[in-house]
Design a protein around this motif. Structure first.
Motif, PDB file in Angstrom:
ATOM      1  N   UNK A 151      48.312  38.789  38.459  1.00  0.00           N
ATOM      2  CA  UNK A 151      48.255  39.745  39.563  1.00  0.00           C
ATOM      3  C   UNK A 151      49.470  40.662  39.528  1.00  0.00           C
ATOM      4  N   UNK A 152      50.600  40.101  39.107  1.00  0.00           N
ATOM      5  CA  UNK A 152      51.823  40.899  39.023  1.00  0.00           C
ATOM      6  C   UNK A 152      51.612  42.120  38.116  1.00  0.00           C
ATOM      7  N   UNK A 153      51.058  41.882  36.932  1.00  0.00           N
ATOM      8  CA  UNK A 153      50.831  43.017  36.020  1.00  0.00           C
ATOM      9  C   UNK A 153      49.808  44.012  36.576  1.00  0.00           C
ATOM     10  N   UNK A 154      48.717  43.484  37.101  1.00  0.00           N
ATOM     11  CA  UNK A 154      47.692  44.396  37.621  1.00  0.00           C
ATOM     12  C   UNK A 154      48.229  45.205  38.799  1.00  0.00           C
ATOM     13  N   UNK A 205      42.405  45.163  31.813  1.00  0.00           N
ATOM     14  CA  UNK A 205      42.831  44.204  32.831  1.00  0.00           C
ATOM     15  C   UNK A 205      43.921  43.313  32.244  1.00  0.00           C
ATOM     16  N   UNK A 206      44.752  42.771  33.103  1.00  0.00           N
ATOM     17  CA  UNK A 206      45.813  41.873  32.652  1.00  0.00           C
ATOM     18  C   UNK A 206      45.690  40.489  33.268  1.00  0.00           C
ATOM     19  N   UNK A 246      48.795  52.033  26.736  1.00  0.00           N
ATOM     20  CA  UNK A 246      49.898  51.289  27.359  1.00  0.00           C
ATOM     21  C   UNK A 246      49.453  49.921  27.867  1.00  0.00           C
ATOM     22  N   UNK A 247      48.166  49.802  28.212  1.00  0.00           N
ATOM     23  CA  UNK A 247      47.673  48.542  28.781  1.00  0.00           C
ATOM     24  C   UNK A 247      46.861  47.725  27.769  1.00  0.00           C
TER      25      UNK A 247
END
Ligand code: ADP
Ligand code: MG
Ligand code: MG
Ligand code: MG
Ligand code: MG
Ligand code: MG
Length: 654
Positions: free
Chosen positions: A463-466, A459-460, A283-284
């Protein structure tokens, strides 16, 4: 990574005679921990994340983007001069494998559900580090993989080959990419020496119209015999060839650690999360390219797995590449060497059991154990463990210690955990069961208790995604702990391993079916699409975990989608976190891997040859940097997040 031990690290041949000493004393340390801490009760659900960043340098005249490998003193400054600031902001910076890497965590863990603060804290970390690095012309990107790592000119140091890279002996990565602390080059060299060959990473190459038959960056060199003779034998047609630990440990990920109220709940939580790991890896997905090539896979995991694979050819059940040079047979100090099916960096091997839903038949994979350790753990007089828990640790203890410090060979097992942690922390699995220390007696609440770490996620950029993935897993964990008498998530381990394979596939979220429970109140699995795994009323993650815990909190009456209209801005933000996870898992939005891959293959200068040129790399990472800072001047934020999430984000950030 905790504090780094200081001292003199032993090279493999000096360290090897102490292997059994480390294992035996590590077991004793573990037993003292259990004796001290087994009775802890009611520990709160503290938790925290770890984010890894890469220091990147852009040259807007040459149009290049490279890794900055000579500014690692920033980390020391952050830890010393800026200590006051870091404490005040509740942020903490740690060294990582790469000299270009920084890991950041909250200084003090989060307490329970603290939705908005998670992202605020991530933003503070980025801000504090960016202020430091920005002054030096460096940008901090949270990229899962630096896509041209190992290509010519991928760092900001011109003369990287002025000294030979004796630790890794890689054809591609100079030793200057490795953290300066002696632990890391020693780890690199000791893995290579124990294996008897350089590590070997073959990633399937994406096949486009003009893709060459094989990786044409493989070249001849004569610095090291036999290592320089390996590449032509190790590289496979149709694969991207990499030969060094840094290709794996130089990747970045998002890890989360959760404290459970008791040891039994920690075991239960660990087991319940086992099959979430491959699902959340897929998914990530954020890793479409390695060493300047598009890969025919989307994630980093198997790259790291091979990058730290210290097993001898015998243990791997293969012939050595160069039999006349390989003496790795002699590297096992055990009387009868074992066959070991998996790298020490791999999916979880065994359920921990200890609850009513567990049955030993779920541990159905081929997992070697250290028989001596198994005996000792069950029959000692300090704290005799039950078979299932003992089996878990005795599997970890089939491995040799990789780095031992001269000064730390002899320890006080009642107070030190170094030998235990030496083995434990170099078993890199999708989950880690983290015991506390001997100080963690039931009455000493200042010492952390029993924790479970969730480690598969990529990791993305933002910050919003993480924060979205961190809060998503947090809610699942809270649900699992709250309804622990009701949720049975045991899937045969062999099926979890198959899920791990599938999770690597390109666009796995859209194309593959994964093993998943057909019901969380009965035995039995089926093969389901991501849409089903996330949404099916009977067994989907949203209805069964997210809605359930949100209803329990009385935040919604039936579905997470109600959060959108909440009067609490934190709950509205949670809606967008969940929407992001939802939209990516169901193909409404691209995964990061898919988005970056599209960027490359539709770039005007892309030649349909699977090559990620320096030019495309530069422009792509500039784009990544704009997305990171929510700069939508080229509509990239809108394309990446879709218009609804993007307009919310842009509005709330302005
Ligand atoms: P490692 O690299 O060994 O996984 P780190 O120290 O880098 O460990 O990260 C551990 C994470 O666990 C951090 O986010 C930290 O805030 C969090 N943490 C610290 N104490 C606790 C605790 N008692 N329970 C749960 N999480 C904790
Ligand atoms: Mg860490
Ligand atoms: Mg670590
Ligand atoms: Mg410098
Ligand atoms: Mg780390
Ligand atoms: Mg960690």
């Amino acid at each position: 990574m905790g504090l780094l031990s200081l001292g003199t690290p032993l090279q493999w041949y000096e360290s090897r005679p102490h292997n059994e000493h480390v294992r035996q004393n590590g077991i004793q340390q573990l037993l003292y921990i259990f004796r001290a801490a087994h009775g802890r009760k009611d520990d709160p659900l503290l938790w925290g994340d770890e984010i890894e960043y890469m220091a990147c340098k852009f040259d807007d005249r040459q149009n290049t983007a490279v890794l900055a490998i000579d500014d690692d003193d920033v980390l020391t400054e952050l830890n010393i001069e800026d200590k006051g600031l870091c404490d005040a902001q509740n942020v903490s910076f740690h060294p990582e494998y790469g000299r270009f890497m920084i890991e950041a965590t909250p200084a003090r863990p989060f307490t329970g559900v603290d939705l908005q603060y998670v992202e605020e804290n991530m933003a503070s970390r980025r801000e504090v580090a960016e202020r430091k690095l920005g002054a030096r012309g460096i940008e901090l990107l949270s990229l899962a993989v630096f896509p041209r790592m190992g290509c010519e000119g991928f760092t900001d140091v011109r003369q990287v080959w002025s000294s030979h890279n004796s630790a890794s002996r890689s054809l591609y990565l100079p030793d200057q990419v490795i953290n300066r602390h002696a632990r890391f080059p020693t780890l690199t060299a000791n893995i290579r020496t124990r294996r008897g060959e350089k590590v070997c990473i073959n990633v399937p190459m994406f096949q486009d119209e003009h893709t060459p038959k094989s990786d044409d960056t493989v070249y001849q060199r004569d610095w090291f015999t036999p290592e320089d003779l390996e590449a032509p034998l190790a590289a496979k047609p149709g694969f991207i060839y990499m030969d060094s630990m840094g290709f794996g440990m130089g990747c970045s990920c998002l890890q989360l650690t959760f404290q459970a109220p008791t040891i039994d709940k920690a075991r239960y939580l660990y087991d319940a999360l086992v099959n979430f790991a491959p699902i959340l890896l897929a998914a990530t997905a954020a890793s479409p390219a390695f060493k300047g090539w598009l890969a025919d896979q989307d994630v980093r995991w198997n790259v790291i797995s091979s990058a730290v694979d210290d097993r001898t050819p015998y243990e791997r059940s293969v012939a050595p590449l160069l039999p006349e040079h390989n003496n790795a047979h002699g590297h096992s100090t055990k009387p009868i060497p074992q066959r070991i099916p998996k790298s020490r960096y791999s999916a979880v091997d065994l359920y921990l059991g200890g609850n009513a839903f567990f049955d030993r038949k779920f541990n159905d994979a081929d997992v070697p154990i250290n028989e001596g350790a198994l005996q000792e753990l069950q029959t000692n007089s300090l704290f005799p463990m039950d078979y299932d828990l003992a089996r878990h640790f005795s599997h970890l203890f089939i491995r040799d210690p990789l780095v031992l410090f001269q000064e730390l060979i002899d320890q006080d097992n009642k107070h030190s955990t170094d030998h235990f942690e030496n083995i434990q922390s170099t078993n890199w699995q999708t989950l880690r069961f983290k015991p506390p220390t001997q100080a963690a007696t039931p009455d000493n609440k200042t010492a952390p208790g029993w924790r479970v770490e969730f480690r598969p996620m990529e990791i993305h950029l933002t910050d919003f995604e993480n924060a979205a993935y961190a809060n998503f897993i947090y809610l699942i964990v809270e649900c699992i702990l709250k309804f622990s008498n009701e949720i049975d998530n045991y899937v045969p381990m062999s099926q979890v391993w198959q899920n791990m394979e599938l999770a690597h596939h390109r666009d796995a979220v859209l194309r593959e079916r994964f093993y998943w429970k057909s019901s969380f109140t009965a035995e039995g699995t089926g093969k389901y699409t991501f849409a089903e795994i996330f949404h099916h009323p009977a067994f989907g993650i949203f209805p069964q975990f997210i809605d359930r815990i949100l209803k329990d909190k009385k935040w919604v009456s039936s579905s997470w989608t109600e959060l959108k209209n909440s009067s609490d801005p934190a709950q509205v933000r949670l809606f967008y976190y969940l929407k992001l996870v939802h939209d990516r898992a169901t193909g409404v939005l691209p995964t990061t891997a898919n988005f970056l891959r599209e960027y490359i293959t539709t770039h005007p200068s892309y030649k349909k040859d699977s090559r990620l040129t320096a030019e495309i790399n530069y422009e792509m990472l500039k784009m990544a940097s704009r997305v990171t800072h929510l700069d939508d001047s080229k509509d990239e934020v809108s394309n990446f997040f879709g218009s609804e999430i993007a307009s919310y984000l842009l509005k709330s950030s302005s």
